[in-house]
Design a protein around this motif. Structure first.
Motif, PDB file in Angstrom:
ATOM      1  N   GLU A 139      -7.877 -24.853 -12.748  1.00 56.31           N
ATOM      2  CA  GLU A 139      -8.315 -23.576 -12.188  1.00 56.31           C
ATOM      3  C   GLU A 139      -9.388 -22.978 -13.088  1.00 56.31           C
ATOM      4  O   GLU A 139      -9.256 -22.934 -14.306  1.00 56.31           O
ATOM      5  N   GLY A 140     -10.498 -22.544 -12.469  1.00 55.05           N
ATOM      6  CA  GLY A 140     -11.615 -21.980 -13.218  1.00 55.05           C
ATOM      7  C   GLY A 140     -12.478 -23.023 -13.898  1.00 55.05           C
ATOM      8  O   GLY A 140     -13.376 -22.688 -14.669  1.00 55.05           O
ATOM      9  N   LYS A 141     -12.246 -24.310 -13.616  1.00 52.67           N
ATOM     10  CA  LYS A 141     -12.997 -25.395 -14.243  1.00 52.67           C
ATOM     11  C   LYS A 141     -13.677 -26.232 -13.157  1.00 52.67           C
ATOM     12  O   LYS A 141     -13.239 -26.246 -12.010  1.00 52.67           O
ATOM     13  N   TYR A 152     -11.644 -34.731 -21.761  1.00 55.83           N
ATOM     14  CA  TYR A 152     -11.046 -33.423 -21.471  1.00 55.83           C
ATOM     15  C   TYR A 152     -10.754 -32.631 -22.740  1.00 55.83           C
ATOM     16  O   TYR A 152     -10.225 -33.156 -23.716  1.00 55.83           O
ATOM     17  N   SER A 153     -11.079 -31.347 -22.686  1.00 60.08           N
ATOM     18  CA  SER A 153     -10.706 -30.392 -23.727  1.00 60.08           C
ATOM     19  C   SER A 153     -10.272 -29.110 -23.024  1.00 60.08           C
ATOM     20  O   SER A 153     -10.996 -28.592 -22.165  1.00 60.08           O
ATOM     21  N   GLU A 154      -9.107 -28.609 -23.369  1.00 67.51           N
ATOM     22  CA  GLU A 154      -8.550 -27.426 -22.715  1.00 67.51           C
ATOM     23  C   GLU A 154      -9.507 -26.233 -22.762  1.00 67.51           C
ATOM     24  O   GLU A 154      -9.560 -25.433 -21.835  1.00 67.51           O
ATOM     25  N   SER A 155     -10.301 -26.114 -23.824  1.00 63.53           N
ATOM     26  CA  SER A 155     -11.178 -24.954 -23.987  1.00 63.53           C
ATOM     27  C   SER A 155     -12.465 -25.054 -23.166  1.00 63.53           C
ATOM     28  O   SER A 155     -13.139 -24.051 -22.945  1.00 63.53           O
ATOM     29  N   ASP A 156     -12.825 -26.240 -22.684  1.00 58.20           N
ATOM     30  CA  ASP A 156     -14.051 -26.404 -21.897  1.00 58.20           C
ATOM     31  C   ASP A 156     -13.807 -26.037 -20.434  1.00 58.20           C
ATOM     32  O   ASP A 156     -12.673 -26.086 -19.942  1.00 58.20           O
ATOM     33  N   THR A 157     -14.890 -25.690 -19.738  1.00 57.77           N
ATOM     34  CA  THR A 157     -14.780 -25.332 -18.319  1.00 57.77           C
ATOM     35  C   THR A 157     -15.596 -26.266 -17.427  1.00 57.77           C
ATOM     36  O   THR A 157     -15.531 -26.159 -16.210  1.00 57.77           O
ATOM     37  N   GLU A 158     -16.375 -27.163 -18.022  1.00 58.93           N
ATOM     38  CA  GLU A 158     -17.209 -28.080 -17.257  1.00 58.93           C
ATOM     39  C   GLU A 158     -17.050 -29.493 -17.821  1.00 58.93           C
ATOM     40  O   GLU A 158     -17.116 -29.692 -19.028  1.00 58.93           O
ATOM     41  N   PHE A 159     -16.841 -30.450 -16.908  1.00 58.31           N
ATOM     42  CA  PHE A 159     -16.591 -31.824 -17.330  1.00 58.31           C
ATOM     43  C   PHE A 159     -17.430 -32.780 -16.485  1.00 58.31           C
ATOM     44  O   PHE A 159     -17.688 -32.514 -15.315  1.00 58.31           O
ATOM     45  N   HIS A 160     -17.814 -33.903 -17.074  1.00 49.72           N
ATOM     46  CA  HIS A 160     -18.565 -34.947 -16.382  1.00 49.72           C
ATOM     47  C   HIS A 160     -17.806 -36.259 -16.552  1.00 49.72           C
ATOM     48  O   HIS A 160     -17.518 -36.674 -17.666  1.00 49.72           O
ATOM     49  N   ILE A 161     -17.499 -36.890 -15.421  1.00 47.68           N
ATOM     50  CA  ILE A 161     -16.845 -38.196 -15.459  1.00 47.68           C
ATOM     51  C   ILE A 161     -17.675 -39.187 -14.648  1.00 47.68           C
ATOM     52  O   ILE A 161     -18.308 -38.822 -13.654  1.00 47.68           O
ATOM     53  N   LYS A 162     -17.686 -40.435 -15.098  1.00 51.22           N
ATOM     54  CA  LYS A 162     -18.430 -41.459 -14.361  1.00 51.22           C
ATOM     55  C   LYS A 162     -17.747 -42.814 -14.371  1.00 51.22           C
ATOM     56  O   LYS A 162     -18.262 -43.780 -13.835  1.00 51.22           O
TER      57      LYS A 162
END
Length: 192
Positions: free
Chosen positions: A47-49, A18-28
């Motif tokens: 919100e918005g992510k 996680y990074s506050e500035s990013d809007t897209e994340f991938h978890i597995k």
């Protein structure tokens, strides 16, 4: 698919993705899913992510704190969770907050807000819930306990045992295979 679901040990949490500035994340990994729960509890609504689930996860019937809600002045999940047709299995939600709190929501997600979208997800597991005199409202569902957002293209194989011991004139307990209390639910299947 890897062919094997990553199994959670009931403790591990990973928020390194996680990074506050990013809007897209991938978890597995299971620890990353637990990290999502922890991040929302700490005040990140997403919100918005968008969070993508890139593999199946086995929560191994360990005590699961649902993602969002359930705590006084708590944050609800308000992002998009796209499981990309992956599964989260052996979900056993628990809420460990004070029984005097006004609402308890049990599911993979606890409370999903009005801007949330949860989609392309299969969940299996179960929970035994009850409402007592001092409890407020109690909600349970495989995907979310309560959602005022959208739930799309999901399958829930979730066993719920529910009893209301509150002796109130109004219902205090709401349970459903997908969602205990939902706003917009489309293309959903439920068994259990």
């Amino acid at each position: 698919l890897s062919g094997y679901a990553d199994t959670w040990n009931g403790v591990s949490s990973d928020v390194s993705w996680y990074s506050e500035s990013d809007t897209e994340f991938h978890i597995k990994r299971a620890a990353q899913l637990k990290g999502l729960s922890d991040l929302v509890k700490e005040g990140h609504s997403f919100e918005g992510k968008i969070v993508y689930l890139d593999d199946d996860i086995d929560l191994n019937t360990n005590s699961w704190r649902p993602i969002g809600g359930n705590y006084r002045n708590s944050t609800v999940f308000n992002g998009t969770f796209d499981a990309r047709n992956h599964k989260v299995i052996n979900v056993c939600p628990k809420v460990t907050d004070s029984p005097y709190y006004g609402m308890h929501s049990y599911g993979l997600f606890g409370v999903a807000g009005s801007k949330s979208i949860i989609r392309n997800l299969s969940v299996s597991g179960g929970v035994a819930i009850y409402a007592q005199e001092l409890d407020g409202m109690v909600y349970a569902g495989g995907i979310a306990g309560s959602s005022s957002g959208k739930i799309e293209n999901v399958h829930s194989k979730f066993n719920i045992s529910a009893s209301d011991k509150s002796n109130r004139d109004i219902p205090t307990l709401y349970a459903g295979g997908v969602c205990g209390d939902g706003n917009e639910i489309t293309l959903a299947q439920s068994s259990g």
